[in-house]
Design a protein around this motif. Sequence first.
Motif, PDB file in Angstrom:
ATOM      1  N   LYS A  13       0.829  -1.213   0.000  1.00 12.58           N
ATOM      2  CA  LYS A  13       0.000   0.000   0.000  1.00 12.58           C
ATOM      3  C   LYS A  13       0.862   1.262   0.000  1.00 12.58           C
ATOM      4  O   LYS A  13       0.639   2.166  -0.800  1.00 12.58           O
ATOM      5  CB  LYS A  13      -0.940   0.012   1.216  1.00 12.58           C
ATOM      6  CG  LYS A  13      -2.025  -1.028   1.193  1.00 12.58           C
ATOM      7  CD  LYS A  13      -2.951  -0.912   2.371  1.00 12.58           C
ATOM      8  CE  LYS A  13      -2.475  -1.534   3.627  1.00 12.58           C
ATOM      9  NZ  LYS A  13      -2.420  -2.975   3.680  1.00 12.58           N
ATOM     10  N   ASP A  14       1.823   1.326   0.906  1.00 19.44           N
ATOM     11  CA  ASP A  14       2.659   2.527   1.017  1.00 19.44           C
ATOM     12  C   ASP A  14       3.447   2.779  -0.262  1.00 19.44           C
ATOM     13  O   ASP A  14       3.563   3.927  -0.713  1.00 19.44           O
ATOM     14  CB  ASP A  14       3.599   2.417   2.215  1.00 19.44           C
ATOM     15  CG  ASP A  14       2.857   2.423   3.550  1.00 19.44           C
ATOM     16  OD1 ASP A  14       1.738   2.972   3.599  1.00 19.44           O
ATOM     17  OD2 ASP A  14       3.399   1.880   4.529  1.00 19.44           O
ATOM     18  N   GLY A  34     -10.461  -2.052   9.137  1.00 20.00           N
ATOM     19  CA  GLY A  34      -9.314  -2.627   9.809  1.00 20.00           C
ATOM     20  C   GLY A  34      -7.950  -2.128   9.357  1.00 20.00           C
ATOM     21  O   GLY A  34      -6.939  -2.638   9.818  1.00 20.00           O
ATOM     22  N   ILE A  35      -7.905  -1.152   8.451  1.00 20.08           N
ATOM     23  CA  ILE A  35      -6.603  -0.585   8.111  1.00 20.08           C
ATOM     24  C   ILE A  35      -6.624   0.898   8.448  1.00 20.08           C
ATOM     25  O   ILE A  35      -7.685   1.523   8.522  1.00 20.08           O
ATOM     26  CB  ILE A  35      -6.192  -0.825   6.637  1.00 20.08           C
ATOM     27  CG1 ILE A  35      -7.092  -0.066   5.666  1.00 20.08           C
ATOM     28  CG2 ILE A  35      -6.182  -2.298   6.303  1.00 20.08           C
ATOM     29  CD1 ILE A  35      -6.574  -0.082   4.236  1.00 20.08           C
ATOM     30  N   ARG A  36      -5.430   1.434   8.625  1.00 21.04           N
ATOM     31  CA  ARG A  36      -5.332   2.846   9.012  1.00 21.04           C
ATOM     32  C   ARG A  36      -5.545   3.759   7.802  1.00 21.04           C
ATOM     33  O   ARG A  36      -5.285   3.386   6.666  1.00 21.04           O
ATOM     34  CB  ARG A  36      -3.987   3.131   9.662  1.00 21.04           C
ATOM     35  CG  ARG A  36      -2.814   2.952   8.721  1.00 21.04           C
ATOM     36  CD  ARG A  36      -1.496   3.321   9.385  1.00 21.04           C
ATOM     37  NE  ARG A  36      -0.376   2.892   8.596  1.00 21.04           N
ATOM     38  CZ  ARG A  36       0.064   3.504   7.501  1.00 21.04           C
ATOM     39  NH1 ARG A  36      -0.562   4.573   7.052  1.00 21.04           N
ATOM     40  NH2 ARG A  36       1.095   3.041   6.840  1.00 21.04           N
ATOM     41  N   ARG A  37      -5.979   4.952   8.097  1.00 26.06           N
ATOM     42  CA  ARG A  37      -6.151   5.960   7.055  1.00 26.06           C
ATOM     43  C   ARG A  37      -4.782   6.333   6.520  1.00 26.06           C
ATOM     44  O   ARG A  37      -3.845   6.561   7.284  1.00 26.06           O
ATOM     45  CB  ARG A  37      -6.828   7.189   7.639  1.00 26.06           C
ATOM     46  CG  ARG A  37      -7.193   8.216   6.587  1.00 26.06           C
ATOM     47  CD  ARG A  37      -7.667   9.529   7.250  1.00 26.06           C
ATOM     48  NE  ARG A  37      -7.863  10.557   6.279  1.00 26.06           N
ATOM     49  CZ  ARG A  37      -6.905  11.142   5.554  1.00 26.06           C
ATOM     50  NH1 ARG A  37      -5.657  10.767   5.680  1.00 26.06           N
ATOM     51  NH2 ARG A  37      -7.192  12.097   4.693  1.00 26.06           N
ATOM     52  N   PRO A  38      -4.620   6.388   5.206  1.00 27.77           N
ATOM     53  CA  PRO A  38      -3.315   6.730   4.642  1.00 27.77           C
ATOM     54  C   PRO A  38      -2.927   8.172   4.937  1.00 27.77           C
ATOM     55  O   PRO A  38      -3.778   9.059   4.975  1.00 27.77           O
ATOM     56  CB  PRO A  38      -3.498   6.512   3.137  1.00 27.77           C
ATOM     57  CG  PRO A  38      -4.969   6.524   2.913  1.00 27.77           C
ATOM     58  CD  PRO A  38      -5.625   6.118   4.187  1.00 27.77           C
ATOM     59  N   ASN A  39      -1.645   8.382   5.143  1.00 28.32           N
ATOM     60  CA  ASN A  39      -1.125   9.713   5.425  1.00 28.32           C
ATOM     61  C   ASN A  39      -0.663  10.351   4.114  1.00 28.32           C
ATOM     62  O   ASN A  39       0.520  10.518   3.870  1.00 28.32           O
ATOM     63  CB  ASN A  39       0.034   9.619   6.425  1.00 28.32           C
ATOM     64  CG  ASN A  39       0.493  10.964   6.886  1.00 28.32           C
ATOM     65  OD1 ASN A  39      -0.233  11.950   6.765  1.00 28.32           O
ATOM     66  ND2 ASN A  39       1.700  11.033   7.402  1.00 28.32           N
ATOM     67  N   LEU A  45      -9.219   6.462   2.023  1.00 31.33           N
ATOM     68  CA  LEU A  45      -9.611   5.144   2.493  1.00 31.33           C
ATOM     69  C   LEU A  45     -11.110   4.987   2.244  1.00 31.33           C
ATOM     70  O   LEU A  45     -11.906   5.806   2.703  1.00 31.33           O
ATOM     71  CB  LEU A  45      -9.291   4.986   3.979  1.00 31.33           C
ATOM     72  CG  LEU A  45      -9.673   3.664   4.625  1.00 31.33           C
ATOM     73  CD1 LEU A  45      -8.947   2.504   3.957  1.00 31.33           C
ATOM     74  CD2 LEU A  45      -9.349   3.710   6.111  1.00 31.33           C
TER      75      LEU A  45
END
Length: 150
Positions: A13-14, A34-39, A45
């Motif tokens: 993803k990153d 279940g996944i973090r919001r992208p920075n 998301l």
Amino acid sequence: MTLYIDADACPVKDEAIRVAERHATEVKLVCDGGIRRPNSAWAELVIVPGGMDAADDWIAEHAGPGDICVTADIPLADRCIKAGAKAIDFRGTEFTEAAIGSKLAMRDLMADLRSAGQMEGGGGKPFGPRDRSAFLNGLERVFQAVKRKR
């Protein structure tokens, strides 16, 4: 152009977001939670409610010509290609219109063999640094191909 990521089990993803940022391309990370919001200002998301294939269905309904989908799901890749989008797996291999039919057939054959008890297990080899590098190279090639078509 939008980059869609089948994000539930995506190990890159990153990396995908970094490539999309370099190309000033919007990113949609689609999952059932279940996944973090992208920075990233370029990434969103998208959490879809529903069953097992809800994220796949959402991506397939939104992807179209000029878009790219990152997925290991062969049926989803097939749907994206049929909609005019490009699709690439987590190891940097592009799914093509010419090869997707045989990949679907092989996937179905292996599933049938496993369900009949003829094979054990499933899944692929472990994901490593070389795979990450191959993904970055493959995604860059796909971005360049999409941009040339414009």
